[in-house]
Design an enzyme around this catalytic site. Structure first.
Site, mmCIF file in Angstrom:
data_model
loop_
_atom_site.group_PDB
_atom_site.id
_atom_site.type_symbol
_atom_site.label_atom_id
_atom_site.label_comp_id
_atom_site.label_asym_id
_atom_site.label_seq_id
_atom_site.Cartn_x
_atom_site.Cartn_y
_atom_site.Cartn_z
ATOM 1 C CG ASN A 1 14.424 -3.104 -3.118
ATOM 2 O OD1 ASN A 1 14.272 -4.060 -2.355
ATOM 3 N ND2 ASN A 1 15.121 -2.022 -2.792
ATOM 4 C CD1 TRP A 2 8.300 -6.210 -4.079
ATOM 5 C CD2 TRP A 2 8.013 -8.248 -3.186
ATOM 6 N NE1 TRP A 2 7.435 -6.897 -4.883
ATOM 7 C CE2 TRP A 2 7.232 -8.149 -4.363
ATOM 8 C CE3 TRP A 2 7.979 -9.439 -2.472
ATOM 9 C CZ2 TRP A 2 6.436 -9.207 -4.824
ATOM 10 C CZ3 TRP A 2 7.189 -10.482 -2.927
ATOM 11 C CH2 TRP A 2 6.426 -10.363 -4.090
ATOM 12 C CE LYS A 3 12.746 0.371 -1.006
ATOM 13 N NZ LYS A 3 13.038 1.762 -0.781
ATOM 14 C CG HIS B 1 18.908 -0.182 -1.687
ATOM 15 N ND1 HIS B 1 18.489 0.759 -0.777
ATOM 16 C CD2 HIS B 1 18.002 -0.173 -2.688
ATOM 17 C CE1 HIS B 1 17.360 1.305 -1.205
ATOM 18 N NE2 HIS B 1 17.045 0.761 -2.366
ATOM 19 C CD GLU C 1 15.774 1.729 1.562
ATOM 20 O OE1 GLU C 1 15.565 0.508 1.513
ATOM 21 O OE2 GLU C 1 15.040 2.564 0.985
ATOM 22 C CD GLU D 1 17.611 2.350 -6.368
ATOM 23 O OE1 GLU D 1 16.516 2.053 -6.836
ATOM 24 O OE2 GLU D 1 17.970 2.026 -5.231
ATOM 25 N N GLY E 1 11.717 6.688 -2.341
ATOM 26 C CA GLY E 1 10.594 6.686 -1.404
ATOM 27 C C GLY E 1 10.050 8.054 -1.065
ATOM 28 C CB SER F 1 9.732 8.371 -6.552
ATOM 29 O OG SER F 1 10.026 8.497 -5.169
ATOM 30 N N GLY G 1 10.749 0.406 -5.968
ATOM 31 C CA GLY G 1 10.434 0.040 -4.594
ATOM 32 C C GLY G 1 8.928 0.055 -4.376
ATOM 33 N N GLY G 2 8.422 1.162 -3.852
ATOM 34 C CA GLY G 2 7.003 1.295 -3.471
ATOM 35 C C GLY G 2 6.014 0.803 -4.523
HETATM 36 C C1 PEP Z 1 14.446 1.536 -4.086
HETATM 37 O O1 PEP Z 1 14.519 1.610 -2.861
HETATM 38 O O2 PEP Z 1 15.192 0.771 -4.714
HETATM 39 C C2 PEP Z 1 13.447 2.369 -4.749
HETATM 40 C C3 PEP Z 1 13.644 2.672 -5.985
HETATM 41 O O3 PEP Z 1 12.384 2.766 -3.978
HETATM 42 P P1 PEP Z 1 11.139 3.682 -4.460
HETATM 43 O O4 PEP Z 1 10.736 3.217 -5.834
HETATM 44 O O5 PEP Z 1 10.080 3.428 -3.441
HETATM 45 O O6 PEP Z 1 11.625 5.090 -4.482
#
Ligand code: PEP
Length: 279
Positions: A37-39, A121, A123, A190, A196, A235, A256-257
């Site tokens: 997930n590149w956001k 999601h 967010e 999640e 994050g 994370s 994500g990150g």
């Molecule tokens: C996400 O937002 O879907 C996610 C898992 O982010 P991160 O891996 O950065 O916690």
């Protein structure tokens, strides 16, 4: 083939039978996913660079979800690379088409090569006010259009600390899946406190929660629940991926990150691919 004969036969038998044979518990196999997930990140050039550098694997289903304007270039870069990588959107509208400024329809996602879409999601729940009713409408629209929805659920820190995790997850699942009969979905657990923050859930806690999620999916879909992949997100990275990949109810990760750099995303793909080869 990248698999031992023993593992190959085990997979064949599981696929063919999908239940108990001679006292041996044979569960139908679930797909393992590593999803990025590149956001709201990356330019077209950075996207090109990523697909030039990342090495995928055919042992797991790898999917990248870039922001909407990167979908078509990403589709072309993936084709050019010849790699087994699927494409997904990060959001979708519930209507077929019409006067919804700034939105993207499910058929538009299909048109640019998407097979998947992230829905609900945290967010979007937090910043765009999405609730379970809206998530449910989007899930139905995705399924109707032939996209696989990646449905995100998870509790906040407050909810966790007040031992309301199960209640929250159950409400989110029953809401998102209301009136649905197809289990052709992916669930991403999640925990909001883990996204994050670097505070990933331990693999044990994630496994326990995934088992609970599967029990709720069984109430909704019966036996179909055993074939629904439940991914962990929050994370996840190449250092903790092996802990998650060893758990029976964790069928991959939503990242994500750590998905933004080709080498760290590839590190996670390799961990899950190795887990599949050894299973
Ligand atoms: C996400 O937002 O879907 C996610 C898992 O982010 P991160 O891996 O950065 O916690």
């Amino acid at each position: 083939m990248g698999q031992s004969i023993e593992s190959y036969i085990k997979h064949l038998v599981r696929d063919a039978i999908g239940h108990t044979l001679g006292g041996l518990e044979l569960q139908r196999d679930r797909k393992t996913y590593v999803i990025a997930n590149w956001k709201m990140n990356k330019t077209i050039n950075e996207t090109a660079e990523f697909f030039q550098n990342v090495k995928s694997s055919k042992d797991v289903s790898v999917v990248v979800c870039p922001s909407a304007q990167l979908l078509f270039p990403a589709h072309l870069f993936i084709k050019q690379s010849g790699q087994p990588i699927g494409l997904g959107g990060q959001n979708v509208h519930w209507a077929d088409k019409g006067a919804y400024t700034g939105e993207t329809s499910a058929s538009m996602l299909k048109d640019v090569g998407c097979e998947y879409v992230i829905i609900g999601h945290s967010e979007r729940r937090q910043y765009a006010g999405e609730d379970d009713v809206l998530v449910n409408k989007k899930v139905k629209q995705a399924l109707k259009t032939g996209l696989t929805p990646i449905i995100c659920i998870g509790e906040t820190l407050d909810e966790k600390n007040s031992t309301r995790t199960e209640q929250v997850l159950s409400t989110q699942l029953f809401g998102a899946l209301k009136d649905l009969h197809s289990g052709d979905i992916i669930i991403a657990y999640e925990p909001v406190w883990a996204i994050g923050t670097g505070q990933s859930a331990t693999a044990e806690l994630a496994q326990q929660t995934h088992a609970y999620i599967r029990s709720v999916l069984k109430q909704i879909f019966g036996g179909q629940a055993d074939s629904i992949s439940i991914l962990y997100g929050g994370s996840a990275n190449e250092n903790n991926a092996a802990d998650y990949s060893g758990m029976p109810d964790i069928d991959g990760v939503l990242v994500g990150g750590a998905s933004l750099q080709a080498h760290s995303f590839e590190g996670i793909i390799n961990v899950f691919a190795k887990g599949e080869q050894n299973s």
